[in-house]
Motif scaffolding. Structure first.
Motif, short mmCIF file in Angstrom:
data_model
loop_
_atom_site.label_atom_id
_atom_site.label_comp_id
_atom_site.label_asym_id
_atom_site.label_seq_id
_atom_site.Cartn_x
_atom_site.Cartn_y
_atom_site.Cartn_z
N ASP A 4 21.03 25.02 19.21
CA ASP A 4 19.80 24.83 19.98
C ASP A 4 18.85 24.08 19.44
O ASP A 4 17.78 24.25 19.08
CB ASP A 4 19.24 26.47 20.40
N ASN A 5 18.76 22.65 20.09
CA ASN A 5 17.90 21.81 19.89
C ASN A 5 17.56 20.79 20.72
O ASN A 5 18.37 20.71 21.84
CB ASN A 5 18.21 21.09 18.58
N SER A 6 16.25 20.28 20.72
CA SER A 6 15.98 19.28 21.81
C SER A 6 14.99 18.12 21.03
O SER A 6 14.75 18.27 19.70
CB SER A 6 15.05 20.02 22.75
N LEU A 7 15.15 17.08 21.69
CA LEU A 7 14.14 15.84 21.07
C LEU A 7 13.77 14.82 22.16
O LEU A 7 14.32 14.60 23.10
CB LEU A 7 15.54 14.99 20.39
N HIS A 8 12.42 14.82 22.11
CA HIS A 8 11.52 13.97 22.87
C HIS A 8 11.27 12.87 22.18
O HIS A 8 10.72 12.74 20.82
CB HIS A 8 10.13 14.60 23.04
N SER A 9 11.49 11.60 22.85
CA SER A 9 11.16 10.21 22.16
C SER A 9 10.56 9.47 23.18
O SER A 9 10.89 9.23 24.43
CB SER A 9 12.58 9.54 21.88
N LEU A 10 9.48 8.76 22.84
CA LEU A 10 8.48 7.78 23.60
C LEU A 10 8.48 6.57 22.74
O LEU A 10 8.04 6.75 21.59
CB LEU A 10 7.33 8.90 23.77
N SER A 11 8.73 5.66 23.61
CA SER A 11 8.57 4.29 23.28
C SER A 11 7.65 3.46 24.06
O SER A 11 7.91 3.35 25.29
CB SER A 11 10.03 3.58 22.95
N LEU A 12 6.77 2.83 23.52
CA LEU A 12 5.99 1.87 24.03
C LEU A 12 5.94 0.39 23.21
O LEU A 12 5.73 0.31 22.19
CB LEU A 12 4.45 2.45 24.21
N GLY A 13 6.06 -0.52 24.04
CA GLY A 13 6.04 -1.98 23.53
C GLY A 13 5.45 -3.11 23.98
O GLY A 13 5.14 -2.91 25.40
N ALA A 14 5.28 -4.12 23.61
CA ALA A 14 4.66 -5.41 24.19
C ALA A 14 5.11 -6.57 23.45
O ALA A 14 5.12 -6.38 22.09
CB ALA A 14 3.25 -5.10 24.05
N ASP A 15 5.65 -7.71 24.35
CA ASP A 15 5.57 -8.79 23.66
C ASP A 15 4.84 -9.89 24.29
O ASP A 15 4.34 -10.04 25.59
CB ASP A 15 7.14 -9.41 24.28
N TYR A 16 4.28 -10.65 23.26
CA TYR A 16 3.13 -11.53 23.68
C TYR A 16 3.67 -13.12 22.96
O TYR A 16 3.91 -13.20 21.90
CB TYR A 16 1.85 -11.28 23.20
N GLN A 17 3.91 -13.97 24.12
CA GLN A 17 4.34 -15.33 23.70
C GLN A 17 3.12 -16.02 23.20
O GLN A 17 2.22 -16.41 23.80
CB GLN A 17 5.19 -16.08 24.77
#
Length: 452
Positions: A400-413
């Motif tokens: 009985d388990n759960s996982l929350h995963s949040l990812s934020l990213g940015a690419d700058y040339q």
């Protein structure tokens, strides 16, 4: 016609690492009778010198633009020489594995909408390695000396005029032979006390249906049935039914929605244990495995510079087998087995995923992603589950388990040859069966990539 050959060699000059080990027999004796000092020391974490040779030849021929025949043969030789001083003393210094395979396929166009195909494939793997006495006893078993497999079958393809369909009906046979060496004494397992068998012989019939009933729609349905007279492992099915299905729609505006459902049921009752005692009993290991999986996904571009997607998946793993136990090791003379129960393992898993990316301007791209996954179920049932609960409560008896995963990213040339990448990830894991595992982690990654 094509031919390819390659040779690889690895020479290890790292120092040897050895560790002293304590050998304890069933009577609690520190060293069995006849054991020497070398039996107490073993080389660990070593990588042997290696030589690998690969070569293969393939050829194909077309006849009258209606028949295509293709054939090929390949072989490889892997040799390893250990630098362990103990193995040099005992005379076991080399390992060699030889593999070879061949195939022949033929495809013929019978008419404009009917074709037939046949195939035969052969594979062999020969283990000519010697036993390292300091690590593995020469009297133990079983040892796999050779595995030969023969895979052959035929299929017919028909393209009728309804719903843009393509139908394929096929049959396949798989014949595997294993050359095993069983132990002759000491800590060796006899064939009767093992679920491992030398032969596998199975047949499969299948149907593939691909349809395009309307513009943008795509349907795939593939049922199959397998039956086996002999199985080498309980993980190989004596009977199996599989169904794979997928339906998708691509809208003219660029949105794509698709869904799938897969079902697999495998059963095996071919393999068994036998007591090594006077009037010993035989216990068949009955396994039953059912796997459901389904999913729904949506992808689209509400604007030229924005992409969004959402996915939802479900999977259920339902497995049962007999718990067959013994109070002593299987290699001890007179070993007796007891069949306690047929516990059932059943776990449901869910995954929801939502994400988007935005090309803010020519230099900056932003993206975000959130994933939630949850698993619930029982790892056993009946007497086995009662015993687990009595021993550790819910820790070992349920999932009985759960996982929350949040990812934020940015690419700058930064310029034409350099890009700055920043990514932040937060994971939070919640375990209701074992609270001590509950917790979260933050991660920040910053990097720059260059192109020459």
């Amino acid at each position: 016609v094509a031919y390819e050959v390659s040779f690889e060699e690895f020479t290890n000059k790292a120092p040897e690492l050895q560790v002293e080990r304590d050998i304890t027999g069933p009577a609690g004796v520190s060293l069995p009778a006849g054991a020497t000092t070398n039996d107490r020391i073993a080389a660990v974490l070593y990588t042997p010198d290696t030589q690998l040779v690969n070569h293969g030849i393939t050829a194909s021929k077309t006849f009258d633009d209606r028949v295509v025949v293709a054939a090929g043969y390949g072989a490889s030789w892997l040799k390893q020489e250990s630098f362990s001083q103990l193995e040099l003393v005992s005379g076991h210094t080399q390992g060699e594995i030889a593999s070879d395979s061949a195939y022949l396929t033929a495809n013929a166009l019978v008419s404009s909408d009917v074709s037939v195909e046949g195939h035969i494939k052969y594979a062999s793997r020969d283990n000519d390695s010697t036993f390292p006495d300091a690590l593995v006893s020469t009297t133990a078993g079983p040892r796999i000396d050779r595995i030969n497999s023969l895979d052959y079958g035929a299929s017919a393809n028909w393209r009728p005029g309804f719903l843009g369909s393509n139908l394929t009906l096929g049959w396949r046979r798989l014949d595997i032979e294993r050359d095993l060496t069983w132990g002759t004494g000491g800590q060796s397992i006899a064939p009767a006390q093992s679920l491992y068998r030398e032969d596998t012989l199975s047949d499969e019939v299948y149907l593939k249906w691909i349809a395009r009933p309307a513009m943008g729609w795509n349907l795939r349905v593939t049922p199959s049935f397998t039956w086996a007279d002999e199985t080498g492992l309980v993980t190989e099915p004596e009977e199996a039914f599989k169904l794979k299905s997928m339906l998708s729609y691509a809208a003219p505006e660029g949105w794509v929605v698709s869904g799938f459902y897969d079902y697999t049921n495998k059963q095996n009752g071919n393999n068994s244990f036998t007591d090594d005692a006077v009037g010993g009993l035989t216990y068949t290991q009955e396994t039953d495995s059912t796997l459901h999986s389904a999913g729904l996904s949506l992808n689209g571009s509400p604007r030229d510079d924005v992409n969004v997607y959402a996915n939802l998946y479900w999977m259920q793993d339902d497995f049962s087998s007999y718990l067959i136990r013994s109070s002593v090791a299987r290699w001890i003379p007179g070993v007796v087995f007891t069949r306690d129960d047929q516990p059932n393992y059943k776990v449901d898993s869910y995954v929801f995923n939502l994400g988007a990316d935005w090309q803010y301007n020519d230099k900056l791209k932003l993206e975000g992603n959130y994933t939630f996954s949850k698993s619930t179920g029982d790892v056993a049932s009946g007497v086995i589950q009662d015993s687990l609960i009595a021993a550790t409560g819910t820790i070992d008896s349920i999932i009985d388990n759960s996982l929350h995963s949040l990812s934020l990213g940015a690419d700058y040339q930064i310029n034409d040859k350099a890009t700055l990448r920043v990514n932040y990830i937060y994971d939070y894991y919640d375990d209701n069966a074992y609270d001590l595992l509950t917790g979260g982690v933050n991660m920040l990654a910053i990097g720059v990539s260059f192109t020459m």
